[in-house]
Design an enzyme around this catalytic site. Structure first.
Site, short mmCIF file in Angstrom:
data_model
loop_
_atom_site.label_atom_id
_atom_site.label_comp_id
_atom_site.label_asym_id
_atom_site.label_seq_id
_atom_site.Cartn_x
_atom_site.Cartn_y
_atom_site.Cartn_z
N TYR A 44 0.83 -1.20 0.00
CA TYR A 44 0.00 0.00 0.00
C TYR A 44 0.87 1.26 0.00
O TYR A 44 1.31 1.75 1.05
CB TYR A 44 -0.93 0.02 1.22
CG TYR A 44 -1.87 -1.17 1.32
CD1 TYR A 44 -2.22 -1.92 0.20
CD2 TYR A 44 -2.40 -1.55 2.55
CE1 TYR A 44 -3.08 -3.01 0.30
CE2 TYR A 44 -3.26 -2.63 2.66
CZ TYR A 44 -3.60 -3.36 1.53
OH TYR A 44 -4.44 -4.43 1.64
N HIS A 95 0.01 -12.20 1.14
CA HIS A 95 -0.73 -11.16 0.42
C HIS A 95 -0.79 -11.46 -1.08
O HIS A 95 0.24 -11.64 -1.73
CB HIS A 95 -0.04 -9.80 0.62
CG HIS A 95 -0.90 -8.63 0.26
ND1 HIS A 95 -0.40 -7.36 0.14
CD2 HIS A 95 -2.24 -8.54 0.01
CE1 HIS A 95 -1.39 -6.54 -0.16
NE2 HIS A 95 -2.50 -7.23 -0.25
#
Length: 327
Positions: free
Chosen positions: A56, A139
């Site tokens: 992110y 992830h």
């Protein structure tokens, strides 16, 4: 705010969690003051679960969340981050990150090896100024799933056995791969993106029954399906799965909005409430970028959504008959 335990671990999360994607500049730039305001509003509203990832904003989200949480009592919040991408420094001149609106100070290198997992955790702790995280997720392991299963998961399992992390799991869109992970490993939790919402019930086919059977918790993310469910009545141009919504999806969302209005409920309120009806779902994580957005999302979470809404949606063929309709 009510909390729920993740699987057989001792880790608990608030039913509404703060998703850190927007703090990394997702879709548009975000300044530090606005990010700090969003985090403060979340804390004031009772949110005590904060999720982030190196991906992110190539570390921006982790840094901002770490800067905020280091001034709060450590025992009062739950923190999760993710592994699978190593951030390698590079010269950012003239470039913006391809996924987030931040300078391209780093490039991402996918790595689910044991050494890659350990390095990722160490780097994340340094960026956040934290001594530990409570939950670690593999992830976006759709790419490289076999490596994640054979090497990444054992690394996380080792960290859990050592007491370095309280709960482990994976965050993905693919319900089939998450189902396989739940069946073949001893994860505590999975973060499911966009596959158990008023528009997408596909997790009922495989993942949710297996998680309920094996005592694995589910955290529902992307419950607005990239934006189409984030407004009371989506119009043409609404985004679904990061692209303009196909006409049939838009019509379905508008039909759901009609039923919601008849019950005095908004579409966002229904989208937040829907996943939590399933007994395997421990919480919902919403990406938030401003104090105003946080307050709006908390209001949606706290809304009283009647059981009759779900029954009417099911009667009109808009809700899978397998979805729980009573609280």
């Amino acid at each position: 705010m009510r909390t729920n335990r993740l699987g057989r671990s001792t880790v608990e999360i608030t039913e509404l969690g703060f998703g850190g994607g927007p703090l990394g500049g997702l879709f548009e730039p975000l300044d530090d003051d606005t990010a700090a305001g969003a985090l403060a509003a979340a804390w004031d509203g009772g949110i005590r679960y904060f999720d982030t990832a190196p991906h992110y904003g190539v570390g921006h989200s982790e840094r901002r969340i770490g800067d905020f949480l280091r001034h709060r009592p450590r025992e009062e919040f739950t923190l999760s981050t993710k592994v699978g991408r190593i951030l390698v420094p590079q010269d950012p001149r003239g470039r913006t990150d391809e996924s987030f609106r931040v300078p391209a100070t780093h490039r991402r290198v996918r790595d689910f090896s044991r050494d890659g997992v350990l390095r990722s955790v160490e780097d994340s702790l340094a960026r956040m100024g934290a001594d530990r995280v409570d939950v670690l997720f593999l992830h976006d392991a759709e790419e490289g799933f076999e490596d994640a299963l054979r090497h990444g998961y054992p690394a996380l399992d080792g960290l859990r056995s050592q007491g370095a992390v309280g709960a482990i799991g994976a965050g993905m869109h693919d319900t089939g791969l998450l189902t396989r992970l739940v069946r073949e490993t001893d994860v505590d939790v999975v973060m499911l993106a966009g596959r158990y919402t008023p528009l997408d019930h596909s997790a009922l086919d495989d993942l949710l029954p297996v998680c309920a059977e094996r005592g694995v918790s589910v955290i529902a993310a992307s419950v607005f399906n990239s934006g189409i469910l984030a407004v009371p009545r989506p119009a043409e141009g609404a985004r679904y799965e990061y692209a303009p919504a196909p006409p049939e999806v838009l019509r379905r969302a508008q039909r759901i909005a009609d039923v919601c209005e008849a019950h005095g409920v908004t579409l966002p309120q229904a989208a937040v409430a829907f996943p939590l009806r399933h007994p395997a779902v421990a919480g919902v994580v919403l990406g938030m970028r401003s104090a105003e957005e946080v307050r709006r999302d908390i209001e949606a979470f706290e809304a009283d959504v009647p059981d009759g809404l779900w029954a009417d949606l099911r009667d009109q063929g808009l809700l899978d008959e397998r979805a729980p309709v009573s609280g």
